[in-house]
Scaffold this motif. Structure first.
Motif, mmCIF file in Angstrom:
data_model
loop_
_atom_site.group_PDB
_atom_site.id
_atom_site.type_symbol
_atom_site.label_atom_id
_atom_site.label_comp_id
_atom_site.label_asym_id
_atom_site.label_seq_id
_atom_site.Cartn_x
_atom_site.Cartn_y
_atom_site.Cartn_z
ATOM 1 N N LEU A 98 -57.073 -2.440 120.758
ATOM 2 C CA LEU A 98 -56.760 -2.976 119.437
ATOM 3 C C LEU A 98 -57.994 -2.831 118.570
ATOM 4 O O LEU A 98 -59.059 -3.350 118.911
ATOM 5 C CB LEU A 98 -56.349 -4.453 119.542
ATOM 6 C CG LEU A 98 -56.122 -5.212 118.221
ATOM 7 C CD1 LEU A 98 -55.013 -4.578 117.410
ATOM 8 C CD2 LEU A 98 -55.819 -6.686 118.499
ATOM 9 N N GLN A 99 -57.851 -2.106 117.467
ATOM 10 C CA GLN A 99 -58.959 -1.935 116.532
ATOM 11 C C GLN A 99 -58.599 -2.605 115.204
ATOM 12 O O GLN A 99 -57.469 -2.500 114.739
ATOM 13 C CB GLN A 99 -59.261 -0.462 116.300
ATOM 14 C CG GLN A 99 -59.832 0.236 117.524
ATOM 15 C CD GLN A 99 -60.495 1.557 117.181
ATOM 16 O OE1 GLN A 99 -60.283 2.133 116.119
ATOM 17 N NE2 GLN A 99 -61.318 2.058 118.105
ATOM 18 N N SER A 100 -59.583 -3.275 114.629
ATOM 19 C CA SER A 100 -59.343 -4.027 113.407
ATOM 20 C C SER A 100 -60.177 -3.496 112.246
ATOM 21 O O SER A 100 -61.334 -3.127 112.420
ATOM 22 C CB SER A 100 -59.665 -5.508 113.630
ATOM 23 O OG SER A 100 -59.591 -6.235 112.422
ATOM 24 N N ALA A 101 -59.563 -3.499 111.057
ATOM 25 C CA ALA A 101 -60.277 -3.089 109.849
ATOM 26 C C ALA A 101 -61.172 -4.196 109.319
ATOM 27 O O ALA A 101 -62.031 -3.956 108.474
ATOM 28 C CB ALA A 101 -59.272 -2.674 108.770
ATOM 29 N N LYS A 122 -57.882 9.992 125.831
ATOM 30 C CA LYS A 122 -57.874 9.470 127.206
ATOM 31 C C LYS A 122 -56.526 8.848 127.589
ATOM 32 O O LYS A 122 -56.386 8.287 128.675
ATOM 33 C CB LYS A 122 -58.978 8.420 127.366
ATOM 34 C CG LYS A 122 -60.384 9.016 127.339
ATOM 35 C CD LYS A 122 -61.439 7.941 127.600
ATOM 36 C CE LYS A 122 -62.830 8.550 127.686
ATOM 37 N NZ LYS A 122 -63.876 7.525 127.954
ATOM 38 N N GLY A 123 -55.553 8.943 126.692
ATOM 39 C CA GLY A 123 -54.223 8.441 127.006
ATOM 40 C C GLY A 123 -53.991 6.975 126.697
ATOM 41 O O GLY A 123 -52.966 6.419 127.094
ATOM 42 N N ARG A 124 -54.927 6.363 125.987
ATOM 43 C CA ARG A 124 -54.762 4.957 125.614
ATOM 44 C C ARG A 124 -53.948 4.839 124.332
ATOM 45 O O ARG A 124 -54.055 5.679 123.449
ATOM 46 C CB ARG A 124 -56.128 4.292 125.423
ATOM 47 C CG ARG A 124 -56.972 4.269 126.677
ATOM 48 C CD ARG A 124 -58.421 3.943 126.363
ATOM 49 N NE ARG A 124 -59.246 3.973 127.568
ATOM 50 C CZ ARG A 124 -60.548 4.204 127.583
ATOM 51 N NH1 ARG A 124 -61.183 4.445 126.436
ATOM 52 N NH2 ARG A 124 -61.215 4.220 128.714
ATOM 53 N N VAL A 125 -53.152 3.786 124.251
ATOM 54 C CA VAL A 125 -52.437 3.494 123.012
ATOM 55 C C VAL A 125 -53.374 2.690 122.117
ATOM 56 O O VAL A 125 -53.923 1.670 122.540
ATOM 57 C CB VAL A 125 -51.154 2.689 123.278
ATOM 58 C CG1 VAL A 125 -50.470 2.316 121.960
ATOM 59 C CG2 VAL A 125 -50.197 3.477 124.165
ATOM 60 N N VAL A 126 -53.559 3.146 120.886
ATOM 61 C CA VAL A 126 -54.460 2.462 119.963
ATOM 62 C C VAL A 126 -53.636 1.750 118.894
ATOM 63 O O VAL A 126 -52.814 2.365 118.214
ATOM 64 C CB VAL A 126 -55.438 3.441 119.300
ATOM 65 C CG1 VAL A 126 -56.375 2.694 118.353
ATOM 66 C CG2 VAL A 126 -56.254 4.182 120.361
ATOM 67 N N ILE A 127 -53.852 0.446 118.767
ATOM 68 C CA ILE A 127 -53.176 -0.361 117.751
ATOM 69 C C ILE A 127 -54.181 -0.655 116.644
ATOM 70 O O ILE A 127 -55.266 -1.174 116.914
ATOM 71 C CB ILE A 127 -52.656 -1.681 118.354
ATOM 72 C CG1 ILE A 127 -51.740 -1.402 119.544
ATOM 73 C CG2 ILE A 127 -51.919 -2.505 117.284
ATOM 74 C CD1 ILE A 127 -51.466 -2.641 120.387
#
Length: 235
Positions: A98-101, A122-127
């Protein structure tokens, strides 16, 4: 697969399921399984989610609240939804980030473009949470901006309607669905796909948009497999 890297845009309201407010864990679990099927095919998935199921800055402003304050509350709502979706995805065995602005380091990474792209590789889901980090910009704008930054092939906008129609199909039974439509025609016909800022940004960067029914089982996988699902908006 037709697309290698996608940006999935979900509304906050989609997480409510049959509820009138908040988050439906059952709906989250269904979405997580749909996303897991796509990831299993080798597709790189990034997600932007709205916060309308918890709070809308525009609604707060219409009731006398300061718009900037309201929009910041809406950004925090997207973080809450992002955490909930992250948990659901991890419950089905997916690696996520989870990345936040906006800085909220205890629960999310800061948005860093190169790091996000490396996670995807790397196959990770990024939110992506927190919208754009700025007031007066919707999560539609955030979705288009992030899609451009991570070099996504397409924006998949999951809604409760199976595409773009000549008018609201829930109100007008004679509404006709478009299989494909150009950016120019969407604007000339006054059709609502995204807010104007987001839509124009997508058009300028030649980034196609697919509007589809996220609540119909298997639709997400069908789209990335190349099936004609929903409505495709392109040049």
């Amino acid at each position: 697969m037709q697309y290698k890297r996608i940006l999935l845009k979900l509304s906050g309201e989609a997480l409510m399921g049959e509820r009138t407010y908040g988050i439906d864990p059952g709906r989250l679990a269904i979405y997580a399984k749909e996303i897991a099927e796509v990831v299993a095919k080798g597709v790189e998935v990034a997600i932007v989610i709205g916060g309308g199921n918890i709070f809308r800055g525009v609604a707060g402003a219409s009731n006398g609240m300061d718009r900037v304050q309201g929009d910041h509350m809406g950004m925090l709502a997207t973080i809450i939804n992002g955490l909930a979706l992250q948990s659901a995805l991890e419950n089905v065995g997916l690696d996520t980030r989870l990345q936040s602005a906006i800085k909220i380091n205890e629960v999310a990474e800061p948005f860093i473009r190169r790091r996000a792209m490396r996670h995807l590789e790397k196959g990770r889901v990024v939110i992506f949470g927190g919208g754009t980090g700025n007031p007066y910009f919707t999560t539609d704008s955030a979705a288009v901006l992030r899609a451009i930054e991570i070099e996504a092939d397409v924006i998949l906008k999951g809604t409760r309607v199976d595409g773009i129609y000549t008018s609201d199909p829930e109100k007008d039974k004679s509404a006709v669905k478009f299989d494909t439509i150009s950016f120019k025609d969407v604007l000339s016909k006054g059709l609502k796909v995204m807010d104007t800022t987001a839509f124009t940004l997508s058009q300028e960067n030649e980034l196609p948009i697919v509007v589809f029914d996220m609540n119909k089982k298997g639709n997400l996988l069908k789209i990335v497999s190349g099936e004609n699902i929903g409505t495709v908006v392109n040049l």
